[in-house]
Design an enzyme around this catalytic site. Structure first.
Site, PDB file in Angstrom:
ATOM      1  N   HIS A  23       3.339 -38.413  71.545  1.00 45.01           N
ATOM      2  CA  HIS A  23       2.069 -39.134  71.349  1.00 45.01           C
ATOM      3  C   HIS A  23       1.626 -39.793  72.657  1.00 45.01           C
ATOM      4  CE1 HIS A  23       3.471 -39.750  66.917  1.00 45.01           C
ATOM      5  NE2 HIS A  23       2.488 -38.861  66.898  1.00 45.01           N
ATOM      6  N   LYS A  47       0.831 -43.917  51.377  1.00 42.13           N
ATOM      7  CA  LYS A  47       1.958 -43.434  52.184  1.00 42.13           C
ATOM      8  C   LYS A  47       2.658 -44.628  52.839  1.00 42.13           C
ATOM      9  CE  LYS A  47       2.290 -40.095  55.877  1.00 42.13           C
ATOM     10  NZ  LYS A  47       1.499 -39.196  56.714  1.00 42.13           N
ATOM     11  N   ARG A  96       1.534 -29.083  68.411  1.00 44.62           N
ATOM     12  CA  ARG A  96       2.861 -28.732  68.933  1.00 44.62           C
ATOM     13  C   ARG A  96       3.147 -27.246  68.768  1.00 44.62           C
ATOM     14  NH1 ARG A  96       5.495 -33.294  65.445  1.00 44.62           N
ATOM     15  NH2 ARG A  96       3.990 -32.218  64.153  1.00 44.62           N
ATOM     16  N   SER A 134       7.630 -37.819  64.532  1.00 43.10           N
ATOM     17  CA  SER A 134       8.044 -39.134  64.015  1.00 43.10           C
ATOM     18  C   SER A 134       9.060 -38.957  62.883  1.00 43.10           C
ATOM     19  CB  SER A 134       6.838 -39.901  63.487  1.00 43.10           C
ATOM     20  OG  SER A 134       5.898 -40.087  64.500  1.00 43.10           O
TER      21      SER A 134
HETATM   22  O1  PNS Z   1      -0.344 -38.611  62.107  1.00 43.95           O
HETATM   23  P1  PNS Z   1      -0.973 -37.988  60.894  1.00 43.95           P
HETATM   24  O2  PNS Z   1      -0.399 -38.597  59.627  1.00 43.95           O
HETATM   25  O3  PNS Z   1      -0.908 -36.491  60.902  1.00 43.95           O
HETATM   26  O4  PNS Z   1      -2.542 -38.404  60.954  1.00 43.95           O
HETATM   27  C1  PNS Z   1      -3.424 -38.046  59.923  1.00 43.95           C
HETATM   28  C2  PNS Z   1      -4.801 -38.751  60.079  1.00 43.95           C
HETATM   29  C3  PNS Z   1      -4.617 -40.239  60.203  1.00 43.95           C
HETATM   30  C4  PNS Z   1      -5.496 -38.235  61.300  1.00 43.95           C
HETATM   31  C5  PNS Z   1      -5.643 -38.395  58.805  1.00 43.95           C
HETATM   32  O5  PNS Z   1      -4.869 -38.617  57.671  1.00 43.95           O
HETATM   33  C6  PNS Z   1      -6.917 -39.213  58.693  1.00 43.95           C
HETATM   34  O6  PNS Z   1      -7.819 -39.047  59.469  1.00 43.95           O
HETATM   35  N1  PNS Z   1      -6.963 -40.117  57.690  1.00 43.95           N
HETATM   36  C7  PNS Z   1      -8.115 -40.973  57.439  1.00 43.95           C
HETATM   37  C8  PNS Z   1      -8.820 -40.569  56.139  1.00 43.95           C
HETATM   38  C9  PNS Z   1      -9.829 -39.468  56.374  1.00 43.95           C
HETATM   39  O7  PNS Z   1     -10.748 -39.619  57.155  1.00 43.95           O
HETATM   40  N2  PNS Z   1      -9.645 -38.336  55.671  1.00 43.95           N
HETATM   41  C10 PNS Z   1     -10.548 -37.203  55.754  1.00 43.95           C
HETATM   42  C11 PNS Z   1     -10.285 -36.301  56.936  1.00 43.95           C
HETATM   43  S1  PNS Z   1      -8.824 -35.386  56.739  1.00 43.95           S
END
Ligand code: PNS
Length: 172
Positions: A23, A47, A96, A134
């Protein structure tokens, strides 16, 4: 530049539970292209993580304490709404392996469907971090392995504190 135009500001969203060297590498690469970068830690009530959102934000702030062009914030709700609030239209995400692609593709298209103006840019971290996640970090640390090569020193420290076995009361 204190208030860069929207095109010069990007958001790097994620769970960051906890932040890894992969990251960190992606965020620094992002800074080569954008004037300012907001690392945005998602608050997802569905979560539960190992670290609280506040702990994650604090660790990320510590990691980037000497980089004034990086801001760290948390957000709840839709990412595109958060982008509007901070005035950004670029999302940075790290890729990745091919296995990341489907999930990332779905998110990128979903976000663009909701907000036509928003673009997602994918970056590849240094190859040495392509296996770091992570989830793996948490598993290794929980099982007593070393994660020094995978996370910043502050995270090694916080993992140690969080996962330390409770001290037994000394019987006399
Ligand atoms: O590190 P992660 O868990 O893969 O990140 C996921 C993240 C935070 C980018 C995604 O869950 C997110 O954007 N959540 C906010 C809710 C949202 O906007 N959802 C609609 C788009 S997927």
């Amino acid at each position: 530049m204190l208030n860069p135009p929207r095109s010069l500001r990007a958001v790097y969203p994620g769970s960051f539970d906890p932040i890894t060297l992969g990251h960190v590498d992606i965020a620094r690469r992002g800074l080569k292209i954008f004037e300012e970068l907001t690392v945005a830690v998602v608050r997802n009530p569905r979560k539960e993580g190992l670290f609280t959102i506040e702990e994650r934000v604090e660790m990320i702030k510590e990691v980037f304490k000497n980089e004034p062009r990086i801001q760290v914030e948390s957000f709840s709700g839709l990412l595109v709404e958060f982008m509007r609030r901070v005035g950004a239209r670029a999302i940075i995400r790290g890729l990745r392996a091919v296995s990341d692609f489907e999930y990332e593709f779905q998110m990128a298209v979903t976000n663009r469907t909701m907000e036509e103006d928003v673009e997602t840019l994918f970056m590849m971290a240094n190859e040495s971090y392509s296996y770091v996640s992570s989830m793996m970090v948490k598993e290794i640390a929980t099982l007593g392995g070393s994660v020094k090569k995978m996370v910043p020193p502050i995270v090694v420290e916080r993992l140690r504190a969080k996962l330390a076995p409770p001290r037994r009361a000394v019987r006399r």
